[in-house]
Design a protein around this motif. Structure first.
Motif, PDB file in Angstrom:
ATOM      1  N   GLU A  21       0.843  -1.199   0.000  1.00 52.84           N
ATOM      2  CA  GLU A  21       0.000   0.000   0.000  1.00 52.84           C
ATOM      3  C   GLU A  21       0.876   1.247   0.000  1.00 52.84           C
ATOM      4  N   GLN A  50      -9.137   3.138  -2.199  1.00 58.70           N
ATOM      5  CA  GLN A  50      -9.288   2.096  -1.183  1.00 58.70           C
ATOM      6  C   GLN A  50      -9.604   2.707   0.175  1.00 58.70           C
ATOM      7  N   THR A 139      -6.651   5.276  -0.886  1.00 63.14           N
ATOM      8  CA  THR A 139      -5.282   4.826  -1.081  1.00 63.14           C
ATOM      9  C   THR A 139      -5.175   3.899  -2.290  1.00 63.14           C
ATOM     10  N   ARG A 141      -3.289   0.207  -3.633  1.00 61.76           N
ATOM     11  CA  ARG A 141      -2.598  -1.022  -3.269  1.00 61.76           C
ATOM     12  C   ARG A 141      -2.158  -1.755  -4.529  1.00 61.76           C
TER      13      ARG A 141
END
Length: 361
Positions: A21, A50, A139, A141
């Motif tokens: 991440e 995310q 976010t 990943r």
């Protein structure tokens, strides 16, 4: 996860399993580019916007026939850590992927839309008209197994891509059955099917449906009229246990009639009309004789049947489960239903379903 040096790519992030991440990143709209190299045809991808266990995802299925395979790349939402690939088959396509070497991926995100360009393509390899992950930012990943290099993010650079979602024809299509109430999930009793050699749900009986006084919750449909149970409940059970649920709605008609219905579902379904079984079938991914086209994914082409309706209010009750072949991972489960026409039908679900919701909640 490790960093390695590649003479052609300089520093390379290797994600063997799980994900990496990006720290201190809150990506909303803009352009994201990166190079990626896959591992032996293993499925992988990235998630973006995310938030905890909810995200949008781009999924890669690298293979030698990616140039013609409609399953090569796919967009899907994730919820409760479940990748909903089998509910969003309309967002998968072929792509000029090199399964053995490096590939350049470019994503352009603008509001509800995304364009994906693979290996320098001038036009979008995949165009997503409605992102349904649930959040406008979040976010990023990078999932394994794969290697990543040359990641760049250009906020707000969207190349003129509109932020407005594509029009959803199902919203104004009165044939689509949209108003459903859902029961609490339960463990579906199961047994080994000697013909299929798979564990399958034991046929439920109508009398086992929860009573009116039980907790019934209205389900807001996804675009297309999809009743996405994964979004609300995830896989609901773990391991080999099969999760089941009841759905119900009311269809009002001004005369006795038989109405033809198209239905899409994953994985096993039983439909009762006014207490009598009208349809049952399976859509088990990868199971010969029990997997529906297209490829075990949910689509209104999965099946059809006749709905016997009498004058007045008709209860349609659905028992559905998330039985995925092998029983270790359940993936997406849900339902779509569309009448052939609305002749003699009054607005669906409003009187019966909403009244039941008011009584139950």
């Amino acid at each position: 996860m490790s960093f390695q040096h590649d003479p052609t790519k300089q520093d390379v992030l290797v994600v063997n399993k799980g994900y990496a991440e990006l720290k201190n990143t809150n990506f909303s709209n803009g352009t994201m580019e990166f190079d990626t190299k896959f591992v032996g045809g293993r499925i992988t991808g990235i998630t973006f916007r995310q938030h905890d266990d909810v995200a949008d995802a781009l999924y890669f299925r690298p293979s030698a026939d990616c140039a013609v395979s409609e399953e090569c790349i796919q967009y899907m939402p994730t919820a409760h850590h479940v990748f909903e690939w089998d509910l969003y088959g309309q967002y998968q396509t072929h792509a000029p992927i090199n399964p053995d070497g490096w590939n350049h991926i470019k994503l352009v995100l603008s509001g509800a839309r995304m364009n994906v360009f693979i290996n320098g393509a001038r036009s979008p390899t995949l165009a997503v008209g409605t992102l349904v992950g649930g959040f406008p930012d979040g976010t990023i990943r990078l999932h394994g197994p794969a290697s990543y290099a040359h990641l760049s993010i250009a906020p707000h650079i969207v190349d003129g891509l509109s932020a407005v979602a594509f029009n959803d024809p199902a919203k104004s299509d009165l044939r689509v059955v949209r108003h459903w109430l859902a029961s609490t999930p339960f463990v579906m009793p199961s047994r080994m099917d000697a013909t299929l050699q798979e564990n399958t749900g034991i046929d439920p009986v109508y009398s086992s449906m929860p009573k009116e006084t039980a907790l019934w919750k209205p389900i807001t449909p996804d675009p297309g009229g999809l009743i996405n149970l994964t979004r609300w409940y995830g896989d609901a059970q773990t391991g080999q246990a099969i999760a089941g649920m009841w759905l119900k709605t009311t269809i009002n008609t001004d005369h006795d009639q038989i109405k033809h219905v198209d239905i899409g579902w994953t994985r096993e379904v039983w439909i009762f009309v006014n207490g009598k079984l009208a349809f049952q079938s399976k859509n088990l991914y990868g199971v010969k004789g029990a997997s529906k086209e297209p490829g075990g994914r949910l689509s209104l082409t999965n099946g059809s049947f006749d709905l016997p309706l009498h004058k007045g209010a008709n209860q349609v009750a659905v028992a559905i489960d998330d039985n995925f072949a092998g029983g270790q991972q359940h993936w997406g489960w849900g339902l779509e239903m569309r009448l052939a026409n609305t002749g003699g039908i009054r607005p669906m679900g409003d009187a019966g379903a909403n009244a039941n919701a008011a009584n139950a909640l």
